[in-house]
Motif scaffolding. Structure first.
Motif, PDB file in Angstrom:
ATOM      1  N   LEU A 134       0.827  -1.202   0.000  1.00 41.33           N
ATOM      2  CA  LEU A 134       0.000   0.000   0.000  1.00 41.33           C
ATOM      3  C   LEU A 134       0.861   1.252   0.000  1.00 41.33           C
ATOM      4  O   LEU A 134       0.622   2.192  -0.773  1.00 41.33           O
ATOM      5  N   TRP A 135       1.864   1.280   0.858  1.00 42.40           N
ATOM      6  CA  TRP A 135       2.738   2.458   0.909  1.00 42.40           C
ATOM      7  C   TRP A 135       3.524   2.620  -0.390  1.00 42.40           C
ATOM      8  O   TRP A 135       3.787   3.735  -0.827  1.00 42.40           O
ATOM      9  N   LEU A 158      -2.364  -0.612   7.683  1.00 40.02           N
ATOM     10  CA  LEU A 158      -1.758   0.534   7.013  1.00 40.02           C
ATOM     11  C   LEU A 158      -0.942   1.338   8.015  1.00 40.02           C
ATOM     12  O   LEU A 158      -1.500   1.891   8.970  1.00 40.02           O
ATOM     13  N   VAL A 223      -8.452  -2.448  -6.510  1.00 38.38           N
ATOM     14  CA  VAL A 223      -7.886  -3.055  -5.296  1.00 38.38           C
ATOM     15  C   VAL A 223      -8.792  -4.181  -4.796  1.00 38.38           C
ATOM     16  O   VAL A 223     -10.016  -4.056  -4.797  1.00 38.38           O
ATOM     17  N   LEU A 225      -8.935  -6.326  -1.182  1.00 41.99           N
ATOM     18  CA  LEU A 225      -8.423  -6.526   0.173  1.00 41.99           C
ATOM     19  C   LEU A 225      -9.263  -7.573   0.879  1.00 41.99           C
ATOM     20  O   LEU A 225     -10.477  -7.650   0.662  1.00 41.99           O
ATOM     21  N   ALA A 242      -7.579   0.198   7.244  1.00 46.72           N
ATOM     22  CA  ALA A 242      -6.851   0.349   5.983  1.00 46.72           C
ATOM     23  C   ALA A 242      -7.826   0.476   4.825  1.00 46.72           C
ATOM     24  O   ALA A 242      -7.638   1.301   3.923  1.00 46.72           O
ATOM     25  N   VAL A 246      -8.029   3.402   1.980  1.00 42.23           N
ATOM     26  CA  VAL A 246      -7.860   3.018   0.576  1.00 42.23           C
ATOM     27  C   VAL A 246      -9.084   3.405  -0.248  1.00 42.23           C
ATOM     28  O   VAL A 246      -8.967   3.856  -1.393  1.00 42.23           O
TER      29      VAL A 246
END
Length: 288
Positions: A134-135, A158, A223, A225, A242, A246
């Motif tokens: 993610l980062w 996150l 995405v 997740l 998170a 996002v």
């Protein structure tokens, strides 16, 4: 200490797509690959057999000192606590800086390997690997000026999520008497925070990310997740947090919750979780 070379699972047929997957803390690329490929979809086959034209890249982090465990561990960054993610969170910065840069190098190489087809390259990870993925995407706005194929993450969280939520809420409050901040506003806000955290203050003008009013291409990446509601290692609430960030930043975001996965819930539920991954990857690689 340098990062070890990635573990590569080569395509069984003509190479059309690549996925880069990041392991969790105290694991490594080969171990993550072995665990992933020993898990089956409802077809009774691993993901590699379902996607024979895909190249699978499993980077390995370098060893770094864990302040919590007081020993060297293979980890992307030093996370002191998942009970209170604000506790000693500055310990994460050096590792995030090194690891994000390393994964961006790999991402750029894989895009070049596919003759610049960024939409045919995917990124993801599990646990700390999801956090790093993610980062990496949040910090990629200058180096990867294109949308990639997709981002997948499971059983993760996150870093600096509380600060990011507060930042987004404050920006929304600033504009509550005017227009709500656009997706592009939030994308630049989050990207600048992440880059400033690991690299220092960012210039006001960017390559194609500041002042344009347009969405940042890589932050429109779709995405997927997922998280086990009974995860004993990373609480599902951190995964949900998170997800909230996002959803503010990225394009279409899918969320899956599971119960009863292996590893005390800290794994992808078999077989349905792997079916969801396969469906996500296949649906975004048509015509590639």
């Amino acid at each position: 200490m340098e990062f070890p070379p990635p573990h590569i699972h080569v395509p069984q047929t003509t190479h059309t797509h690549t996925i880069i997957l990041l392991h969790g803390r105290a694991s490594d690329g080969p171990e993550f690959a072995e665990e992933l490929f020993s898990s089956l979809t409802t077809k009774g086959t691993p993901l590699t057999n379902c996607l024979p034209n895909w190249r699978w890249v499993f980077p390995t982090s370098r060893d770094r000192w864990s302040a919590l465990f007081q020993e060297e561990m293979c980890s992307w960054f030093d996370a002191y606590s998942l009970t209170n993610i604000d506790e000693q969170q500055k310990l994460q910065i050096d590792g995030l800086q090194e690891s994000v840069s390393h994964i961006l190098d790999i991402l750029e190489n894989e895009i070049r390997f596919l003759e610049g087809k960024a939409s045919n390259v995917f990124l993801g990870g599990i646990s700390q690997g999801m956090a790093t993925a993610l980062w990496t995407v949040f910090c990629a706005v200058e180096r990867i000026p294109h949308r990639i194929g997709g981002l997948v993450g499971f059983c993760g969280w996150l870093p600096f999520a509380n600060q990011l939520e507060e930042l987004i809420a404050a920006r929304s409050k600033e504009k509550e008497d005017a227009a709500r901040p656009t997706k592009a506003d939030i994308q630049r806000l989050v990207s600048n925070f992440c880059l400033a955290t690991i690299d220092g203050p960012q210039p006001a003008q960017g390559n194609n990310t500041s002042g344009s009013g347009r969405a940042v291409p890589i932050l429109t990446t779709p995405v997927l997740l997922g998280h086990g509601t009974d995860d004993a290692w990373v609480p599902v609430e951190l995964g949900q947090q998170a997800l909230r960030v996002v959803q503010e930043v990225m394009g279409g975001v899918e969320w899956k919750e599971y119960t009863g996965a292996a590893g005390e819930g800290h794994w992808i539920k078999e077989p349905e979780g792997f079916d969801h991954i396969l469906e996500f990857l296949e649906s975004r690689s048509i015509g590639g």
